[in-house]
Every structure is written in structure tokens, then in C-alpha cells.
Design a protein around this motif. Structure first.
Motif, mmCIF file in Angstrom:
data_model
loop_
_atom_site.group_PDB
_atom_site.id
_atom_site.type_symbol
_atom_site.label_atom_id
_atom_site.label_comp_id
_atom_site.label_asym_id
_atom_site.label_seq_id
_atom_site.Cartn_x
_atom_site.Cartn_y
_atom_site.Cartn_z
ATOM 1 N N UNK A 1 -17.169 20.904 -25.120
ATOM 2 C CA UNK A 1 -18.299 20.197 -25.734
ATOM 3 C C UNK A 1 -17.811 19.105 -26.669
ATOM 4 N N UNK A 2 -16.759 19.382 -27.429
ATOM 5 C CA UNK A 2 -16.206 18.362 -28.320
ATOM 6 C C UNK A 2 -15.674 17.172 -27.532
ATOM 7 N N UNK A 3 -14.998 17.438 -26.416
ATOM 8 C CA UNK A 3 -14.475 16.344 -25.596
ATOM 9 C C UNK A 3 -15.594 15.509 -24.980
ATOM 10 N N UNK A 4 -16.596 16.175 -24.422
ATOM 11 C CA UNK A 4 -17.685 15.450 -23.767
ATOM 12 C C UNK A 4 -18.500 14.653 -24.782
ATOM 13 N N UNK A 5 -18.683 15.185 -25.984
ATOM 14 C CA UNK A 5 -19.439 14.454 -27.001
ATOM 15 C C UNK A 5 -18.696 13.206 -27.473
ATOM 16 N N UNK B 1 -13.798 16.614 -16.612
ATOM 17 C CA UNK B 1 -12.690 17.239 -15.892
ATOM 18 C C UNK B 1 -11.358 17.106 -16.635
ATOM 19 N N UNK B 2 -11.282 16.248 -17.634
ATOM 20 C CA UNK B 2 -10.042 16.095 -18.398
ATOM 21 C C UNK B 2 -9.772 17.312 -19.277
ATOM 22 N N UNK B 3 -10.778 18.156 -19.467
ATOM 23 C CA UNK B 3 -10.590 19.408 -20.198
ATOM 24 C C UNK B 3 -9.506 20.258 -19.535
ATOM 25 N N UNK C 1 -10.686 32.381 -23.354
ATOM 26 C CA UNK C 1 -11.142 31.102 -22.807
ATOM 27 C C UNK C 1 -12.656 30.965 -22.839
ATOM 28 N N UNK C 2 -13.360 32.093 -22.671
ATOM 29 C CA UNK C 2 -14.824 32.067 -22.741
ATOM 30 C C UNK C 2 -15.340 31.750 -24.127
ATOM 31 N N UNK D 1 -16.380 25.372 -26.604
ATOM 32 C CA UNK D 1 -16.305 24.608 -27.851
ATOM 33 C C UNK D 1 -15.448 23.362 -27.662
ATOM 34 N N UNK D 2 -14.283 23.538 -27.052
ATOM 35 C CA UNK D 2 -13.387 22.402 -26.819
ATOM 36 C C UNK D 2 -13.998 21.424 -25.825
#
Length: 73
Positions: free
Chosen positions: A52-56, A62-64, A43-44, A49-50
Motif C-alpha cells: 500500500x505504501x508503494x502504490x500510494x 508488481x515492483x513490490x 508476509x500477510x 502495508x508495504x
């Protein structure tokens, strides 16, 4: 709880309770503890990576945790 985008204090409290609960449940089980630490390592690597992709893409941070919840279920 974290998917609902609570305040920082609620997030800290949730992780505190999660850590205490895991410590009580895994007190004498070295195999499960090893697997848990291994999953933290995976997970670390992939989590930032996941996330950052979602936020960008404009997705709320929090949806992560919906992804991790789905994997867990």
C-alpha cells in the motif's frame, strides 16, 4: 515472473505452479512446512502495508515483488 507485470491469468498460473512445486517438495517435511506457514503469516501482516505504501507513492504494483525477491536472495 510477476515483477514483469503479466496479465492476471499468468499470475494465477504462476502461483498454481508455485503451489504444486512446494507441495511436492514439502510433502514429508513438517519443520520446513511449519516455517513456510510462519513466513506466510509474517508476509500477510507486513506485505499489504508495504504494498500500500508503494502504490500510494505511484510505484507500479508488481515492483513490490522485487522486495520479496531481494529478501529471498
Amino acid at each position: 515472473m510477476i515483477v514483469c507485470t503479466p496479465s492476471f491469468g499468468v499470475v494465477v498460473t504462476a502461483y498454481l505452479l508455485l503451489g504444486i512445486g512446494a507441495a511436492f517438495n514439502l510433502a514429508r517435511s513438517t519443520v520446513i512446512l511449519g516455517i513456510a506457514h510462519g513466513s506466510y503469516g509474517v508476509g500477510g501482516i507486513f506485505g499489504p502495508i508495504i504494498a500500500t505504501a508503494l502504490v500510494s507513492k505511484g510505484v507500479l504494483w508488481s515492483r513490490y515483488y522485487l522486495i520479496t525477491l531481494g529478501i529471498r536472495l
